[in-house]
Write an enzyme that holds these catalytic residues in place. Sequence first.
Site, PDB file in Angstrom:
ATOM      1  N   HIS A 174       0.862  -1.178   0.000  1.00  0.00           N
ATOM      2  CA  HIS A 174       0.000   0.000   0.000  1.00  0.00           C
ATOM      3  C   HIS A 174       0.900   1.231   0.000  1.00  0.00           C
ATOM      4  CE1 HIS A 174       1.018  -0.671   4.185  1.00  0.00           C
ATOM      5  NE2 HIS A 174       0.506   0.497   4.559  1.00  0.00           N
TER       6      HIS A 174
ATOM      7  N   ASP B 121       0.479  -4.858   7.671  1.00  0.00           N
ATOM      8  CA  ASP B 121      -0.568  -3.846   7.787  1.00  0.00           C
ATOM      9  C   ASP B 121      -1.954  -4.421   7.482  1.00  0.00           C
ATOM     10  OD1 ASP B 121       1.951  -2.491   7.689  1.00  0.00           O
ATOM     11  OD2 ASP B 121       0.861  -0.629   7.350  1.00  0.00           O
TER      12      ASP B 121
ATOM     13  N   HIS C 270       7.679  -5.604  10.921  1.00  0.00           N
ATOM     14  CA  HIS C 270       6.866  -4.392  10.968  1.00  0.00           C
ATOM     15  C   HIS C 270       6.453  -4.065  12.398  1.00  0.00           C
ATOM     16  CE1 HIS C 270       3.589  -1.528   9.976  1.00  0.00           C
ATOM     17  NE2 HIS C 270       4.308  -1.302   8.881  1.00  0.00           N
TER      18      HIS C 270
ATOM     19  N   ASP D 269       5.811   4.662   5.077  1.00  0.00           N
ATOM     20  CA  ASP D 269       6.820   3.716   5.562  1.00  0.00           C
ATOM     21  C   ASP D 269       6.987   2.507   4.656  1.00  0.00           C
ATOM     22  OD1 ASP D 269       4.239   3.002   6.382  1.00  0.00           O
ATOM     23  OD2 ASP D 269       4.920   1.927   8.160  1.00  0.00           O
ATOM     24  N   HIS D 270       6.172   2.423   3.597  1.00  0.00           N
ATOM     25  CA  HIS D 270       6.269   1.307   2.661  1.00  0.00           C
ATOM     26  C   HIS D 270       6.745   1.726   1.266  1.00  0.00           C
ATOM     27  CE1 HIS D 270       4.142  -1.725   5.202  1.00  0.00           C
ATOM     28  NE2 HIS D 270       3.779  -0.604   5.807  1.00  0.00           N
TER      29      HIS D 270
ATOM     30  N   HIS E 123      -6.771  -3.214   5.929  1.00  0.00           N
ATOM     31  CA  HIS E 123      -6.051  -2.126   6.579  1.00  0.00           C
ATOM     32  C   HIS E 123      -6.874  -0.848   6.442  1.00  0.00           C
ATOM     33  CE1 HIS E 123      -2.760  -0.116   8.400  1.00  0.00           C
ATOM     34  NE2 HIS E 123      -2.279   0.467   7.317  1.00  0.00           N
TER      35      HIS E 123
ATOM     36  N   HIS F 297       1.236   3.934   2.219  1.00  0.00           N
ATOM     37  CA  HIS F 297       1.695   4.686   3.387  1.00  0.00           C
ATOM     38  C   HIS F 297       3.200   4.886   3.270  1.00  0.00           C
ATOM     39  CE1 HIS F 297      -1.986   3.677   6.125  1.00  0.00           C
ATOM     40  NE2 HIS F 297      -2.179   4.767   5.410  1.00  0.00           N
TER      41      HIS F 297
END
Length: 302
Positions: free
Chosen positions: A61, A206, A265, A65-66, A138, A63
């Site tokens: 996805h 997530d 994670h 941090d990814h 998520h 976000h």
Amino acid sequence: MLDICLLGTSGMMPLPGRWLTSMMARYNGSSLLIDCGEGTQIAIKEKGWSFNPIDIICFTHYHADHISGLPGLLLTIGNSDRKEPITLIGPKGLNRVVSALRVIAPELPFEIRMIELSEQQEHISINGYEIDAFRVNHAVTCYGYSINIPRIGKFDVQKAKSLAIPCNMWNKLQHGAEVEINGTVFTPDMVMGEPRKGLKVTYCTDSRPVKSITDNAKCSDLFICEGMYGESGKENKAKEYKHMTFAEAANIAREASVGQMWLTHYSPSLVRPRDYVDSIKGIYSNVCAAVDGQSIELKFED
């Protein structure tokens, strides 16, 4: 043989010794990434692996941090004399997100191809990888991925000889092609045994626990799953932010009968994830709290 390295194990923000989320696979000269958080480039260099063979990057996805490490990684790959196309795979909106990030990486010497996911379950065959993308649960649209490396059956030499197939035709049959000899057509199924067990890795971060994860992780050799919270009393927080606890991940691993599970994670508040692993071994025993740079070489069964 399939090499797997968990490059980063942190969720939300990078920490000293813990980069943001990313996993790298290597098979038959082609590398595949899942997610590309901040620090991915450094983690690859620390592992001693190469940027140039990265052919595929999958995103769970969007976000930060990814995906925040993507622009810099693309620039570095470009500086490695890469000329071949790279395929990016991710939820709907991939083209928009990547185009925005590429404002700071506009000039690349290779083509970027994009595959946007929109269905609950999608299958992609590319560079020897059989990729199953599956929707999870998520706060935003998010996918998990199963990476399969199939293995064909054994070539039956005696059967080929009994059919009088010349040796110089055997390779074609082994690779799925028909051959014609003096008007007679020979097909691979005439000389090949049943497909053998391949290799399978499932990666999911997530998400709340959902059936799609269990179904897709079924019998994976390695299951890499988020463990945002290891401490007791975090169950309500996991539900609120749509993440998982160690115990919830362990339940999935048990139900899916996976070979082994790596947790990843972690919440920034989870300073020592390994301290909480023993508490879930009664649910699923072959589990570890993974660390950055942890890797494994998965081999086909004899």
